[in-house]
Enzyme design. Structure first.
Site, PDB file in Angstrom:
ATOM      1  N   HIS A   1       3.824  -4.052   4.397  1.00  0.00           N
ATOM      2  CA  HIS A   1       4.317  -4.316   3.150  1.00  0.00           C
ATOM      3  C   HIS A   1       4.187  -3.301   2.211  1.00  0.00           C
ATOM      4  O   HIS A   1       5.112  -2.884   1.369  1.00  0.00           O
ATOM      5  CB  HIS A   1       3.940  -5.585   2.638  1.00  0.00           C
ATOM      6  CG  HIS A   1       4.342  -6.834   3.528  1.00  0.00           C
ATOM      7  ND1 HIS A   1       3.437  -7.255   4.321  1.00  0.00           N
ATOM      8  CD2 HIS A   1       5.597  -7.536   3.476  1.00  0.00           C
ATOM      9  CE1 HIS A   1       3.971  -8.262   5.121  1.00  0.00           C
ATOM     10  NE2 HIS A   1       5.445  -8.459   4.581  1.00  0.00           N
ATOM     11  N   TYR A   2       3.058  -2.666   2.092  1.00  0.00           N
ATOM     12  CA  TYR A   2       2.662  -1.667   1.234  1.00  0.00           C
ATOM     13  C   TYR A   2       3.707  -0.463   1.419  1.00  0.00           C
ATOM     14  O   TYR A   2       4.134   0.049   0.296  1.00  0.00           O
ATOM     15  CB  TYR A   2       1.402  -1.135   0.965  1.00  0.00           C
ATOM     16  CG  TYR A   2       0.993  -0.333   0.207  1.00  0.00           C
ATOM     17  CD1 TYR A   2       0.569  -0.793  -1.302  1.00  0.00           C
ATOM     18  CD2 TYR A   2       1.051   1.255   0.380  1.00  0.00           C
ATOM     19  CE1 TYR A   2       0.438   0.200  -2.353  1.00  0.00           C
ATOM     20  CE2 TYR A   2       0.652   1.909  -0.485  1.00  0.00           C
ATOM     21  CZ  TYR A   2       0.488   1.717  -1.912  1.00  0.00           C
ATOM     22  OH  TYR A   2       0.102   2.430  -2.908  1.00  0.00           O
ATOM     23  N   ARG A   3       3.895   0.115   2.419  1.00  0.00           N
ATOM     24  CA  ARG A   3       4.429   1.067   2.832  1.00  0.00           C
ATOM     25  C   ARG A   3       6.107   0.991   2.884  1.00  0.00           C
ATOM     26  O   ARG A   3       6.860   1.956   2.828  1.00  0.00           O
ATOM     27  CB  ARG A   3       4.275   1.721   4.274  1.00  0.00           C
ATOM     28  CG  ARG A   3       2.881   2.352   4.257  1.00  0.00           C
ATOM     29  CD  ARG A   3       2.349   2.640   5.749  1.00  0.00           C
ATOM     30  NE  ARG A   3       1.055   3.143   5.500  1.00  0.00           N
ATOM     31  CZ  ARG A   3       0.163   2.893   6.720  1.00  0.00           C
ATOM     32  NH1 ARG A   3       0.733   2.649   7.712  1.00  0.00           N
ATOM     33  NH2 ARG A   3      -0.988   3.375   6.514  1.00  0.00           N
TER      34      ARG A   3
END
Length: 163
Positions: A69-71
């Site tokens: 999700h961060y990427r």
């Protein structure tokens, strides 16, 4: 006949060895804290990635809901959470400031009681949210307590953001 035994002690080597033992003990304590957090997250259905690589090859302790999700640039940054876990803070809390550029407010879980008001004011100004077991909140000044986050509050935040 008397024999004299001469002991030659390399003081620098002795200090280096003692510091190595101490650092290993602290590292084990830090890992144990992270392991306990994993158990808490699992018990509450909180998803996370542990020590995943973000920008500049940095490794925050926990990225929630996950490093994927961060990427994902389309995933809203407002739903990302980073949690660092440090048994004691001292000045090491500053290490987390650049660990995840997409996350505006970094969360820091510690077991350290009664951090000074000056230190927590600096944390606030650097956008670091302190997370503590509720039982430690009483060790902080009355002016600090409204800002402190309990582990329960952190779990609720993480759960809400992963939906």
């Amino acid at each position: 006949m008397s024999e004299t035994i001469s002991l030659s002690i390399d003081l620098d080597a002795l200090i280096k060895l003692a510091m190595s033992f101490q650092q290993r003990r602290k590292s084990r304590a830090g890992s144990a804290l992270e392991n306990h957090l994993e158990a808490v997250f699992g018990a509450h259905g909180v998803t996370y990635s542990r020590t995943a690589v973000t920008e500049n090859n940095l490794r925050p302790d926990f990225v929630l809901p996950s490093i994927q999700h961060y990427r994902d640039a389309t995933f809203p940054a407002t739903r990302l959470t980073v949690l660092a876990a440090k048994t004691t803070c001292k000045d090491r809390w500053r290490q987390i400031l650049n660990e995840a550029a997409r996350v505006e407010i970094k969360h820091l879980l510690t077991l350290e009681p009664s951090i000074s008001e000056n230190q927590t004011a600096e944390m606030r100004s650097e956008r670091v949210q302190l997370v503590l077991p509720l039982s430690l909140h009483v060790t902080y000044a009355a002016t600090q307590r409204p800002w402190l986050m309990s582990m329960r509050m952190f779990i609720e935040l993480a759960t809400a953001r992963q939906l």
